[in-house]
Design an enzyme around this catalytic site. Structure first.
Site, PDB file in Angstrom:
ATOM      1  N   ASP A   5      49.792 -13.111   4.405  1.00  0.00           N
ATOM      2  CA  ASP A   5      49.989 -13.036   2.945  1.00  0.00           C
ATOM      3  C   ASP A   5      48.569 -13.601   2.091  1.00  0.00           C
ATOM      4  OD1 ASP A   5      49.851 -15.663   3.287  1.00  0.00           O
ATOM      5  OD2 ASP A   5      51.384 -16.317   2.472  1.00  0.00           O
ATOM      6  N   ASP A  16      46.722 -36.285   1.569  1.00  0.00           N
ATOM      7  CA  ASP A  16      46.325 -36.363   0.245  1.00  0.00           C
ATOM      8  C   ASP A  16      47.378 -36.824  -0.463  1.00  0.00           C
ATOM      9  OD1 ASP A  16      44.420 -35.811  -1.989  1.00  0.00           O
ATOM     10  OD2 ASP A  16      43.706 -34.141  -0.849  1.00  0.00           O
ATOM     11  N   ASP A  33      44.009 -39.372  -4.279  1.00  0.00           N
ATOM     12  CA  ASP A  33      43.121 -38.538  -5.348  1.00  0.00           C
ATOM     13  C   ASP A  33      43.107 -39.189  -6.702  1.00  0.00           C
ATOM     14  OD1 ASP A  33      42.454 -35.609  -6.201  1.00  0.00           O
ATOM     15  OD2 ASP A  33      43.970 -36.159  -7.804  1.00  0.00           O
ATOM     16  N   GLU A  56      39.352 -41.439  -3.849  1.00  0.00           N
ATOM     17  CA  GLU A  56      38.583 -40.939  -4.564  1.00  0.00           C
ATOM     18  C   GLU A  56      38.271 -41.780  -6.009  1.00  0.00           C
ATOM     19  OE1 GLU A  56      38.100 -36.364  -6.325  1.00  0.00           O
ATOM     20  OE2 GLU A  56      39.918 -37.170  -6.665  1.00  0.00           O
ATOM     21  N   HIS A  83      36.296 -30.140  -1.311  1.00  0.00           N
ATOM     22  CA  HIS A  83      36.741 -28.821  -1.990  1.00  0.00           C
ATOM     23  C   HIS A  83      36.842 -28.914  -3.457  1.00  0.00           C
ATOM     24  CE1 HIS A  83      39.178 -32.543  -2.716  1.00  0.00           C
ATOM     25  NE2 HIS A  83      39.740 -31.694  -3.919  1.00  0.00           N
ATOM     26  N   ASP A  84      35.718 -29.754  -3.758  1.00  0.00           N
ATOM     27  CA  ASP A  84      35.592 -29.910  -5.433  1.00  0.00           C
ATOM     28  C   ASP A  84      34.000 -29.816  -5.404  1.00  0.00           C
ATOM     29  OD1 ASP A  84      37.865 -30.442  -6.434  1.00  0.00           O
ATOM     30  OD2 ASP A  84      37.762 -32.646  -6.323  1.00  0.00           O
TER      31      ASP A  84
END
Length: 577
Positions: free
Chosen positions: A27, A100, A208, A270, A343-344
């Protein structure tokens, strides 16, 4: 290693961004059964912990950081049974699992918010931040927001709700309303969810934006305006980070969730905007809050006024000064987390290195600099392959909500033309790190048999895991050696840090020392050949511990010549010197 140090001082963490790691069903979106196919890659790499970016049920407005059910897996990724199987497979290989934890906000489709929004009399109304419009303004118009706080994703941090006639707070997307941690019912619901995951076999949490959970609330419940440097809205970090009850909340979390099982867990926060002094408090073991935090300071050194999309050349002296300040600040109390990519953040080999001719050398040199600091290193998926930025050339290739809203806002005020905006995204977009992992040279890099949710980097035909595994000189195998070095050498784990040549704009050098043993790293962080006086390094007669060339300079006493992006770590027995 001394028993006084926690297990994670010798550990290396690997971050998986699930939608871009490995797809199993065609997918175009990575999933849990895809991760299951690649656990041997992680085992071969040698990492100790895997951290999963959000897998929870979500509308995917912000790629899973908008959670609608904390105790279920989003069907995009599979099922809870699939996750249990992945956790079991990792545990069988001695790899811990960190989830996370996104509890500053939920999705606006979470049942808690749906109920909170239903009526002002809802029992969950106070689970979120609801406030009346500012006096003197037409409700719902610009300027009527209760405070001038700006969203991290551009625009105001308040959204008008016509149904109940109030604004709700969202520091991120309007579909990510902030939870009100002042309400003890909210905190207990979060703690219950965390205990549920630990009971299921999870080994900790990456929390996070955890330092945003306490807002600066006045005695009357009012929230104050933020300072405004320019424009209409104030800085969300200044307005909401490190609120007055933050440490109280973290200590309560420890008592309610982690007491009795703390030693086996990993807790990393974080913490945007956190200073060294903040980190000392967060990570002091005696305070029982967090093990380590992610600092952002070094990630802003090549930006203009904190705008992640506006680039200025990195001054190596600034990088050394920043990282050294954190090394010194947490030397006696607390602990560092070490990272380049996540990822940021854009890919470090493109950002701080040279992703052309010297890609392999710069990727390995930067890795050595990072991993030889004192702290726990984090590897983001693909970093161990030397993956580069996306190289996108059109707006329709981007998927990141932050990037697209940045373009929308800048176009609205006419600040940049499209060419400038594309350059801005090419430098700063989070999508640079979100292209699929490049497993092989086949179509879509072996990531999927379908159409990937975001375009695969076309350089996968020459940068991929299959080729890297077959090449002893690859970035992948170098990372394996670095990880093994941290596992085996107490000096790397806990030795004291001393910077050398702080004003050098090309060479990064430092010592790590413990129990009469000194390791000295010297790295040429430029694409030119350089020479330096080796006498200042005091490495004459030393052995080479690790180097990113087969024929490194052997402990010179005179001039030290380093090729572009060459790095060497020397070992000296100081007691015998």
């Amino acid at each position: 290693m001394s028993a006084e140090y926690a297990w994670w001082t010798s550990a290396v963490v690997y971050q998986i961004y699930p939608r871009s790691f490995q797809d199993s069903d065609g997918d175009g979106i990575g999933d849990l059964r895809g991760i299951l196919r690649r656990v041997d890659h992680l085992d071969e790499l040698g990492v100790d912990v895997v951290w999963f970016s959000p897998l929870y049920r979500s509308p995917q407005d912000d790629n899973g950081y908008d959670i609608s059910d904390y105790q279920d897996v989003d069907p995009l990724f599979g099922t809870l049974d699939d996750l249990d199987e992945v956790i079991g497979a990792l545990h069988e290989r001695g790899i811990k699992v960190v989830m996370d934890l996104v509890v500053n906000h939920t999705s606006d489709e979470h049942p808690w918010f749906i109920e909170s929004r239903s009526t002002r009399d809802s029992p969950k109304r106070d689970w979120y931040w609801w406030r009346d419009p500012r006096d003197g303004f037409e409700p719902g118009t610009r300027g009527s927001e209760p405070t001038n706080w700006g969203s991290f994703f551009s625009g105001p941090a308040w959204e008008w709700d016509e149904q109940t006639g109030q604004h709700y707070l969202h520091l991120f997307s309007r579909k990510q309303p902030d939870l009100n941690w002042e309400n003890p019912e909210v905190r207990e619901a979060v703690y219950a969810m965390m205990r549920w995951w630990l009971d299921r076999g999870v080994d900790g949490f990456r929390m996070d934006v955890i330092n945003l959970i306490s807002k600066d609330v006045g005695p009357d419940g009012a929230l104050s305006d933020a300072p405004v440097a320019s424009g209409l809205y104030g800085d969300a970090t200044a307005a909401s980070a490190n609120g007055p009850r933050l440490h109280e909340f973290l200590q309560e979390m420890h008592r309610e969730v982690f007491a009795g099982r703390r030693e086996s867990l990993l807790l990393v926060g974080e913490t945007p905007g956190a200073t060294v002094e903040d980190a000392q408090l967060f990570t002091d073991p005696a305070r029982a809050e967090l093990d380590m935090v992610f600092t952002f300071e070094h990630m802003g050194l090549d930006t203009v006024d904190g705008d992640r999309f506006q680039h200025r050349p990195l001054d190596l002296r600034d990088l050394k000064a920043t990282l050294t300040r954190w090394q010194a600040g947490l030397a006696e109390t607390g602990w560092n987390s070490l990272y380049w990519d996540n990822h940021d953040q854009p890919r470090v080999v493109s950002r701080f290195g040279d992703d052309g001719e010297h890609r392999v050398a710069s990727a390995t040199a930067l890795a050595t600099v990072l991993h030889l600091h004192r702290g726990t290193p984090y590897i983001y998926q693909g970093e161990e392959l030397g993956m580069t930025d996306a190289g996108f050339t059109s707006f329709d290739q981007y998927r990141d909500i932050e990037s697209l809203r940045y373009v929308e806002e800048k176009r609205a005020i006419g600040e940049f033309d499209d060419e400038q905006l594309l350059r801005a995204l090419a430098f700063g977009s989070r999508d640079n790190a979100r292209t699929p992992v490049q497993w092989d040279a086949s179509a879509h890099a072996g990531f999927t048999t379908g159409e990937p949710w975001i375009q695969v980097n076309p350089n996968h035909d020459r940068i991929n895991a299959e080729d890297a595994r077959a090449d002893p000189a690859s970035v992948f195998h170098y990372y394996r050696r670095l990880i093994a070095l941290r596992h085996d050498d107490p000096v790397v784990q806990t030795g004291a840090f001393t910077l050398v040549w702080p004003e050098d704009t090309e060479v990064y050098a430092f010592h790590r020392a413990q129990d009469g043993i000194r390791l000295t790293l010297v790295a040429n962080c430029s694409s030119d050949t350089v020479e330096r006086d080796a006498a200042e390094l005091r490495v004459e007669g030393a052995s080479v511990v690790i180097a990113n060339h087969d024929d490194p300079p052997q402990a010179p006493s005179g001039r030290l010549r380093l090729r572009p992006w060459e790095c060497v770590v020397y070992r000296v027995e100081e007691s015998a010197a």
